[in-house]
Design an enzyme around this catalytic site. Sequence first.
Site, PDB file in Angstrom:
ATOM      1  N   VAL A 123       3.751   1.295  63.548  1.00 52.73           N
ATOM      2  CA  VAL A 123       2.757   2.139  64.391  1.00 52.73           C
ATOM      3  C   VAL A 123       3.216   3.225  64.715  1.00 52.73           C
ATOM      4  O   VAL A 123       4.438   3.266  65.333  1.00 52.73           O
ATOM      5  CB  VAL A 123       2.104   1.034  65.553  1.00 52.73           C
ATOM      6  CG1 VAL A 123       0.986   2.029  66.224  1.00 52.73           C
ATOM      7  CG2 VAL A 123       1.833  -0.394  64.979  1.00 52.73           C
ATOM      8  N   CYS A 124       2.361   4.418  64.764  1.00 57.37           N
ATOM      9  CA  CYS A 124       2.735   5.792  65.589  1.00 57.37           C
ATOM     10  C   CYS A 124       4.147   5.788  65.091  1.00 57.37           C
ATOM     11  O   CYS A 124       4.528   6.023  63.907  1.00 57.37           O
ATOM     12  CB  CYS A 124       2.585   5.555  67.051  1.00 57.37           C
ATOM     13  SG  CYS A 124       2.314   7.010  67.755  1.00 57.37           S
ATOM     14  N   SER A 125       4.947   6.786  65.960  1.00 58.35           N
ATOM     15  CA  SER A 125       6.131   7.167  65.711  1.00 58.35           C
ATOM     16  C   SER A 125       7.232   6.150  65.162  1.00 58.35           C
ATOM     17  O   SER A 125       8.439   6.248  65.367  1.00 58.35           O
ATOM     18  CB  SER A 125       6.987   7.946  66.854  1.00 58.35           C
ATOM     19  OG  SER A 125       6.785   7.295  67.884  1.00 58.35           O
ATOM     20  N   GLY A 126       6.856   4.836  65.143  1.00 54.52           N
ATOM     21  CA  GLY A 126       7.693   3.734  64.701  1.00 54.52           C
ATOM     22  C   GLY A 126       8.085   4.033  63.398  1.00 54.52           C
ATOM     23  O   GLY A 126       9.174   3.631  62.706  1.00 54.52           O
ATOM     24  N   SER A 176      -0.963   5.514  61.632  1.00 51.92           N
ATOM     25  CA  SER A 176      -1.199   6.563  62.191  1.00 51.92           C
ATOM     26  C   SER A 176      -0.878   6.390  63.760  1.00 51.92           C
ATOM     27  O   SER A 176      -0.353   5.443  64.210  1.00 51.92           O
ATOM     28  CB  SER A 176      -2.410   7.324  62.090  1.00 51.92           C
ATOM     29  OG  SER A 176      -2.369   8.082  60.941  1.00 51.92           O
TER      30      SER A 176
END
Lengths: 232, 232
Positions: A123-126, A176
């Site tokens: 998720v996200c900047s993962g 995203s």
Amino acid sequence: MTELTVGLLLFPTFEVLDMAGPIEVLNVLSIYMGKSLQLHVIAATLDPVSPGPIEPGTSSSFAGQQLYMPTNTLDNAPALDLLIVPGGPGSGNKEALRPFLDFIQNVCKGYKGHPPAGYLFSVCSGSLLLAWAGVLDGKRATTNKSFWDFITSNGPKTHWVAKARWVTSGNVWTTSGVTAGIDGMLALVSSIWSEDTAEKVGATIEHNRAKASDDDPWATHYGCQDVLPVTG
Amino acid sequence: MTELTVGLLLFPTFEVLDMAGPIEVLNVLSIYMGKSLQLHVIAATLDPVSPGPIEPGTSSSFAGQQLYMPTNTLDNAPALDLLIVPGGPGSGNKEALRPFLDFIQNVCKGYKGHPPAGYLFSVCSGSLLLAWAGVLDGKRATTNKSFWDFITSNGPKTHWVAKARWVTSGNVWTTSGVTAGIDGMLALVSSIWSEDTAEKVGATIEHNRAKASDDDPWATHYGCQDVLPVTG
């Protein structure tokens, strides 16, 4: 699939909703819909993991939360059907994350007699951790749009898709920014069980789903463009 | 407002995303936008609070999570500008919740020399706790749509609004099911700071906001109707 063993990888200063969106979806599957799931919260130690602050004194005390008691350390995680990797402010600290990057790499190729994880889900900047771990090389992926240039530049062997709420590439799912983790996990539920199951979970949490992977207004909002892998 | 003291009330078997949606919004305000916020996690004891299972053995082990280390007990909470009350499976256990209901009542009228809380904010079936505490009497409110009949019947002195993502009535904000807590908290941020601030936070978490309080498809989905207060 009758039982799913899920790992949640928690590093210091993770984003709360990156974690909670997918976990909520899986909780509803487990509690209300009777699917058999096993959660392992995997961290560097068994101490509570905090979503912040990343640098003591730089954030207000609101971020000083102690969240989630880990059940496993990086050394004794079980075989996983699904590994969830959230993002957050702490995802940018490559050196501190080295043991987590090694863990992701190991989980993806299989180690200690375990088979490779069935699914990898960020998720996200993962996705930055996945890129640094090398597991996005040669794959398509997405990430949060507000740090697009920085993150995509750290994954030069990846085709980064801008207009995407989530991207699947083999068994790797990248989503995203933050709330996209809810939509992405519902899409994964649809893929593993059924669209009807995903719809029921979405309705239980009264979530106005993005049902198509390219239903993403944020690439345009932030002016993000696809980034192709560097060749040669 | 320069500083906001926030209380998060956690009872056993709360809903993860009911908690995490509003907390994420406030984390982003704090970390990325520099607003000064103080969080107090208030529970019956200082032990970690779990989102489940409500009855051991009835849920799969996926719900057996230990979340959030409380910072305060019900006896020593500070004066609050905002109290957040999540819902979840544990919200239906009125007798076990009695100390929490007393706490909500006290916080709303002021106690121990504290002024009344500035805002009361519930997510999903958190409104059931508010109804039982009597603080929705004579007010308009909403709640999650999948338990509409049960919850509204427990608040006979309340005008329950069906087609609502959130409802404001005086200083009491009630929101609909689970993800409505994100939209409601963004609306509260807009109300306290500015719409521009709320928009920036919403864009940071890439959330496709419901911007109008009546932008709610779930009342129709679940066939819910307004319930007027019982008179006479």
